[in-house]
Write a protein that holds these residues in place. Sequence first.
Motif, PDB file in Angstrom:
ATOM      1  N   GLU A 114       0.874  -0.878   0.120  1.00 36.45           N
ATOM      2  CA  GLU A 114       0.008   0.049  -0.140  1.00 36.45           C
ATOM      3  C   GLU A 114       0.846   1.503   0.114  1.00 36.45           C
ATOM      4  O   GLU A 114       2.088   1.399   0.301  1.00 36.45           O
ATOM      5  N   ILE A 115       0.428   2.781  -0.892  1.00 34.64           N
ATOM      6  CA  ILE A 115       0.911   3.745  -0.742  1.00 34.64           C
ATOM      7  C   ILE A 115      -0.320   4.488  -0.113  1.00 34.64           C
ATOM      8  O   ILE A 115      -0.839   5.068  -0.293  1.00 34.64           O
ATOM      9  N   PHE A 116       0.940   5.263   1.304  1.00 33.28           N
ATOM     10  CA  PHE A 116       0.116   5.746   1.833  1.00 33.28           C
ATOM     11  C   PHE A 116       0.616   7.371   1.902  1.00 33.28           C
ATOM     12  O   PHE A 116       1.047   8.091   1.404  1.00 33.28           O
ATOM     13  N   PRO A 117      -0.472   8.183   1.832  1.00 34.00           N
ATOM     14  CA  PRO A 117      -0.367   9.506   1.847  1.00 34.00           C
ATOM     15  C   PRO A 117       0.429   9.795   2.683  1.00 34.00           C
ATOM     16  O   PRO A 117       1.402   9.745   3.352  1.00 34.00           O
ATOM     17  N   LYS A 118       1.324  11.171   2.444  1.00 30.36           N
ATOM     18  CA  LYS A 118       2.778  11.610   2.537  1.00 30.36           C
ATOM     19  C   LYS A 118       3.723  10.814   2.811  1.00 30.36           C
ATOM     20  O   LYS A 118       5.414  11.240   3.007  1.00 30.36           O
ATOM     21  N   ASP A 119       3.701   9.607   1.394  1.00 31.22           N
ATOM     22  CA  ASP A 119       4.882   8.555   1.294  1.00 31.22           C
ATOM     23  C   ASP A 119       5.658   9.695   0.708  1.00 31.22           C
ATOM     24  O   ASP A 119       5.294  10.095  -0.388  1.00 31.22           O
ATOM     25  N   VAL A 162       7.071  -1.072  -3.488  1.00 29.97           N
ATOM     26  CA  VAL A 162       5.958  -1.251  -3.740  1.00 29.97           C
ATOM     27  C   VAL A 162       4.938  -0.846  -5.062  1.00 29.97           C
ATOM     28  O   VAL A 162       3.845  -1.354  -5.372  1.00 29.97           O
ATOM     29  N   VAL A 163       6.054  -0.734  -6.074  1.00 28.71           N
ATOM     30  CA  VAL A 163       5.345  -1.047  -7.648  1.00 28.71           C
ATOM     31  C   VAL A 163       6.310  -1.769  -7.783  1.00 28.71           C
ATOM     32  O   VAL A 163       7.230  -1.335  -7.741  1.00 28.71           O
ATOM     33  N   SER A 164       6.179  -2.531  -8.371  1.00 29.03           N
ATOM     34  CA  SER A 164       6.825  -3.008 -10.173  1.00 29.03           C
ATOM     35  C   SER A 164       6.403  -3.066 -11.881  1.00 29.03           C
ATOM     36  O   SER A 164       5.248  -3.207 -11.360  1.00 29.03           O
ATOM     37  N   ALA A 165       6.533  -2.317 -12.641  1.00 28.25           N
ATOM     38  CA  ALA A 165       6.372  -2.418 -13.685  1.00 28.25           C
ATOM     39  C   ALA A 165       6.904  -2.665 -14.495  1.00 28.25           C
ATOM     40  O   ALA A 165       7.755  -2.632 -14.534  1.00 28.25           O
ATOM     41  N   GLU A 166       6.400  -3.021 -16.209  1.00 35.76           N
ATOM     42  CA  GLU A 166       7.230  -3.338 -17.478  1.00 35.76           C
ATOM     43  C   GLU A 166       6.374  -2.663 -18.045  1.00 35.76           C
ATOM     44  O   GLU A 166       4.954  -2.846 -18.270  1.00 35.76           O
ATOM     45  N   LEU A 168      21.500   3.901 -24.228  1.00 34.77           N
ATOM     46  CA  LEU A 168      20.430   4.022 -22.563  1.00 34.77           C
ATOM     47  C   LEU A 168      21.337   2.751 -22.317  1.00 34.77           C
ATOM     48  O   LEU A 168      21.293   2.518 -20.837  1.00 34.77           O
ATOM     49  N   LYS A 169      20.665   1.644 -22.978  1.00 37.91           N
ATOM     50  CA  LYS A 169      21.013  -0.122 -22.708  1.00 37.91           C
ATOM     51  C   LYS A 169      22.608  -0.012 -22.745  1.00 37.91           C
ATOM     52  O   LYS A 169      23.031  -0.565 -21.684  1.00 37.91           O
ATOM     53  N   ASP A 170      23.857   0.219 -22.917  1.00 33.12           N
ATOM     54  CA  ASP A 170      24.828   0.420 -23.618  1.00 33.12           C
ATOM     55  C   ASP A 170      25.442   0.672 -22.520  1.00 33.12           C
ATOM     56  O   ASP A 170      26.864   0.605 -21.643  1.00 33.12           O
ATOM     57  N   ASN A 171      24.881   2.072 -21.678  1.00 36.65           N
ATOM     58  CA  ASN A 171      25.915   3.056 -20.761  1.00 36.65           C
ATOM     59  C   ASN A 171      24.780   2.469 -19.360  1.00 36.65           C
ATOM     60  O   ASN A 171      25.258   3.210 -18.303  1.00 36.65           O
ATOM     61  N   HIS A 172      23.744   1.615 -19.323  1.00 37.35           N
ATOM     62  CA  HIS A 172      22.785   1.296 -18.066  1.00 37.35           C
ATOM     63  C   HIS A 172      22.502   2.334 -17.532  1.00 37.35           C
ATOM     64  O   HIS A 172      22.394   2.256 -16.231  1.00 37.35           O
ATOM     65  N   SER A 173      22.554   2.999 -18.157  1.00 36.12           N
ATOM     66  CA  SER A 173      21.262   4.390 -17.371  1.00 36.12           C
ATOM     67  C   SER A 173      19.773   4.344 -16.430  1.00 36.12           C
ATOM     68  O   SER A 173      19.149   3.551 -17.114  1.00 36.12           O
ATOM     69  N   VAL A 174      20.057   4.940 -16.040  1.00 33.66           N
ATOM     70  CA  VAL A 174      18.502   4.661 -14.686  1.00 33.66           C
ATOM     71  C   VAL A 174      18.385   6.608 -14.295  1.00 33.66           C
ATOM     72  O   VAL A 174      19.274   6.878 -13.616  1.00 33.66           O
ATOM     73  N   LEU A 175      17.158   6.128 -14.653  1.00 37.63           N
ATOM     74  CA  LEU A 175      16.470   7.774 -14.150  1.00 37.63           C
ATOM     75  C   LEU A 175      15.708   6.990 -12.629  1.00 37.63           C
ATOM     76  O   LEU A 175      15.435   6.763 -12.556  1.00 37.63           O
ATOM     77  N   ASP A 176      16.231   8.045 -11.570  1.00 36.26           N
ATOM     78  CA  ASP A 176      16.227   7.900 -10.231  1.00 36.26           C
ATOM     79  C   ASP A 176      15.254   9.273 -10.186  1.00 36.26           C
ATOM     80  O   ASP A 176      15.810  10.509 -10.412  1.00 36.26           O
ATOM     81  N   LEU A 177      13.737   8.963  -9.862  1.00 35.38           N
ATOM     82  CA  LEU A 177      12.724  10.177 -10.001  1.00 35.38           C
ATOM     83  C   LEU A 177      12.437  10.207  -7.862  1.00 35.38           C
ATOM     84  O   LEU A 177      12.328   9.183  -7.644  1.00 35.38           O
ATOM     85  N   THR A 178      12.230  11.545  -7.756  1.00 33.62           N
ATOM     86  CA  THR A 178      11.913  11.032  -5.874  1.00 33.62           C
ATOM     87  C   THR A 178      10.317  11.651  -6.201  1.00 33.62           C
ATOM     88  O   THR A 178      10.848  13.230  -6.772  1.00 33.62           O
ATOM     89  N   LEU A 179       8.776  11.514  -5.466  1.00 32.94           N
ATOM     90  CA  LEU A 179       7.872  11.900  -5.156  1.00 32.94           C
ATOM     91  C   LEU A 179       7.682  12.468  -3.896  1.00 32.94           C
ATOM     92  O   LEU A 179       7.693  11.078  -3.123  1.00 32.94           O
ATOM     93  N   PHE A 180       6.906  13.350  -3.426  1.00 34.68           N
ATOM     94  CA  PHE A 180       6.496  13.459  -2.484  1.00 34.68           C
ATOM     95  C   PHE A 180       4.482  12.853  -2.682  1.00 34.68           C
ATOM     96  O   PHE A 180       4.378  14.115  -3.547  1.00 34.68           O
ATOM     97  N   ASN A 181       4.090  12.372  -2.172  1.00 33.72           N
ATOM     98  CA  ASN A 181       2.781  11.522  -2.270  1.00 33.72           C
ATOM     99  C   ASN A 181       2.312  12.481  -0.798  1.00 33.72           C
ATOM    100  O   ASN A 181       1.974  12.827   0.168  1.00 33.72           O
ATOM    101  N   ARG A 182       0.879  13.152  -1.269  1.00 32.30           N
ATOM    102  CA  ARG A 182       0.437  14.809  -0.653  1.00 32.30           C
ATOM    103  C   ARG A 182      -1.006  13.997  -0.452  1.00 32.30           C
ATOM    104  O   ARG A 182      -1.463  13.139  -0.806  1.00 32.30           O
TER     105      ARG A 182
END
Length: 93
Positions: free
Chosen positions: A17-22, A52-56, A79-93
Amino acid sequence: AGVESVLVHINSDFKKEIFPKDRLRIRTWLERLGNTSYTLKQTVINERNEQVVSAEVVLATIDRIKRTKVIVPNEIRSLKDNHSVLDLTLFNR
């Protein structure tokens, strides 16, 4: 003209579960490459370091004008060759 990516398939597993303010960290990377499509994998981690979630997500690349499939551009392939990862942080309000 150009090339664009269109969504072909999405699969999500909601594990906790994802909770408010997570605070949520979303990681996205290129998992697989085909000739005219590619697959992104995503994970969502909460502030307790629990997944909490995995997606394809499968996307196809098409010619923007003709609307026909085209080869995945080198910019995406690298992007595959460089093993690039996009890392994003969100605040659930």
